[in-house]
Design a protein around this motif. Structure first.
Motif: not given
Length: 296
Positions: A64-69, A75-79, A100-104, A109-119
């Protein structure tokens, strides 16, 4: 757009949150609340770099401080796809898959959506014991199996299994007496419970864990050769060190010394535990917060 997304994600079967370009959390859905332990009121209008979820990788890097997906996606508009270890509100670690999915909107790009699943792959033995309500074999503080199971059931259980090798970790919290003396026994109990939850969430099928006594814990990994066991021990040590009681800033709170050995088919389990216990003692004698492997 955001209000429409909220209506959809409120009934989504995955955990979801939405951030703006500055990673301010605009929305946090019910499944995200369930997995993380944080409510939407606690999460919305904070930033992911406030580090409440405290994502780390298996090397302990604070993502969350360094390397946040999310940051990379914005920044790069990538999943991006990653496996990370989320810190539950109660302190223990849970492995989650994060996408993490860019929100366009209007091509921007106006933000991002993060989807997470318990593995998490819960130990089947632990879950079956719990489901069958064999309360006498479960330690009430930690949720781990107890000495009673070791005494009456463990050797019979191992004799019936077809698995040929078991990796044994005997671990001890290095500073547990200091924790009790400094913060009190209630905090000590919280530390032990949180560490145990981190261990339980790390287990896979046929693995299991015990509370041997006090802050001494035993973890057994099925089909574990020396190299596999050492790798698992290193990751587990990182995750336990990263298991904290919130609002207590103490880097040494959950340091562990670990003794390791591999049990061959037909060996006596108590003999193997003694070997791992001695290896743990040697790790403490050599400076603590170490891993020591001894061949059985």
């Amino acid at each position: 757009m955001l209000e429409q997304l909220k209506k959809y994600f409120d009934n989504f079967h995955e955990a979801v949150y939405i951030v703006d370009p500055d990673r301010k959390i605009l929305y946090y859905n019910p499944i995200a609340e369930k997995i993380s332990g944080f409510t939407k009121e606690e999460m919305e209008n904070t930033h992911c770099y406030d580090n409440k979820l405290n994502h780390i990788d298996e090397d302990g890097k604070k993502l969350c401080l360094d390397g946040c997906p999310l940051q990379k996606s914005i920044r790069e508009n990538v999943v991006t796809d990653n496996f990370v270890y989320l810190q539950h509100k109660k302190g223990h670690r849970i492995i989650v898959h994060v996408r993490a999915i860019p929100l366009i909107e209007n091509g921007k790009v106006i933000g991002a959506i993060e989807v997470f699943t318990d593995q998490t792959k819960r130990s089947l033995l632990y879950e079956n014991e719990k489901i069958n309500a064999i309360i006498k074999y479960i330690d009430p503080l930690t949720g781990l199996l107890n000495r009673l199971f070791m005494k009456y059931e463990l050797q019979t259980f191992l004799d019936k299994r077809e698995l040929q090798e078991w990796g044994i970790i005997f671990l001890d919290l290095d500073n547990f007496k200091r924790t009790n003396d400094t913060y009190g026994h209630l905090i000590g109990d919280q530390v032990l419970a949180s560490v145990s939850n981190t261990i339980l969430n790390f287990l896979e099928e046929d693995d299991f864990a015990f509370r041997f006594g006090g802050d001494e814990l035993i973890v057994m990994f099925s089909k574990a050769k020396k190299s596999t066991l050492i790798k698992k021990a290193k990751v587990l040590q990182v995750l336990i060190k990263a298991t904290k009681i919130r609002d207590i800033d103490d880097e040494n709170l959950t340091n562990t010394s670990m003794g390791l050995t591999v049990m061959k088919n037909g060996s006596n389990i108590m003999d193997m535990i003694d070997i791992a216990d001695q290896a743990m003692y040697e790790a403490k004698q050599e400076g603590k917060n170490l891993i020591k492997y001894v061949e059985a």
